[in-house]
Design a protein around this motif. Structure first.
Motif, mmCIF file in Angstrom:
data_model
loop_
_atom_site.group_PDB
_atom_site.id
_atom_site.type_symbol
_atom_site.label_atom_id
_atom_site.label_comp_id
_atom_site.label_asym_id
_atom_site.label_seq_id
_atom_site.Cartn_x
_atom_site.Cartn_y
_atom_site.Cartn_z
ATOM 1 N N GLU A 84 1.906 -6.284 0.391
ATOM 2 C CA GLU A 84 2.650 -5.582 1.437
ATOM 3 C C GLU A 84 2.042 -4.199 1.702
ATOM 4 N N ALA A 85 1.687 -3.472 0.650
ATOM 5 C CA ALA A 85 1.092 -2.143 0.798
ATOM 6 C C ALA A 85 -0.261 -2.220 1.490
ATOM 7 N N LEU A 86 -1.066 -3.203 1.134
ATOM 8 C CA LEU A 86 -2.374 -3.368 1.755
ATOM 9 C C LEU A 86 -2.247 -3.708 3.236
ATOM 10 N N ARG A 87 -1.323 -4.620 3.553
ATOM 11 C CA ARG A 87 -1.099 -4.973 4.969
ATOM 12 C C ARG A 87 -0.663 -3.738 5.765
ATOM 13 N N PHE A 88 0.265 -2.962 5.193
ATOM 14 C CA PHE A 88 0.745 -1.757 5.863
ATOM 15 C C PHE A 88 -0.406 -0.788 6.100
ATOM 16 N N TYR A 89 -1.231 -0.586 5.077
ATOM 17 C CA TYR A 89 -2.366 0.330 5.190
ATOM 18 C C TYR A 89 -3.336 -0.144 6.276
ATOM 19 N N ILE A 90 -3.704 -1.402 6.237
ATOM 20 C CA ILE A 90 -4.675 -1.941 7.208
ATOM 21 C C ILE A 90 -4.136 -1.889 8.621
ATOM 22 N N GLU A 91 -2.855 -2.221 8.799
ATOM 23 C CA GLU A 91 -2.262 -2.217 10.137
ATOM 24 C C GLU A 91 -2.102 -0.803 10.689
#
Length: 96
Positions: A84-91
């Protein structure tokens, strides 16, 4: 007989032997799949599902915070929190 016991009797629980030295010992199955093979099979199933295993090291304070978030969310591992944190960062990261 368990390799740790000198005297053993069969317990009513399958795969467990009772002994004089220790109340219960679990015996190894002769048909058990080695852990290495189980891990490889698990990773193959993940890969087939479009997932890739990633391994990294992190600072202890970050892992402690991850564990707090994990407990608060009631999830069984850190993986969904990291995903979830990685998706948030990338988005939300500025495009270069």
């Amino acid at each position: 007989m368990c390799v740790f016991c000198s005297v053993a009797t069969q317990s009513p629980i399958q795969g467990v032997v009772e002994s004089e030295e220790s109340r219960f010992h679990v015996t190894m199955s002769r048909t058990a799949i080695p852990v290495k093979e189980k891990v490889a099979a698990h990773r193959e199933r993940l890969k087939a599902a479009g997932r890739i295993y990633v391994n990294t090291d992190l600072p202890a304070d970050l892992v402690a915070r991850l564990d707090q978030i994990k407990e608060a969310k009631g999830v069984s591992s850190r993986a969904p929190i990291i995903e979830e944190a990685l998706r948030f960062y990338i988005e939300n990261a500025p495009r270069t």
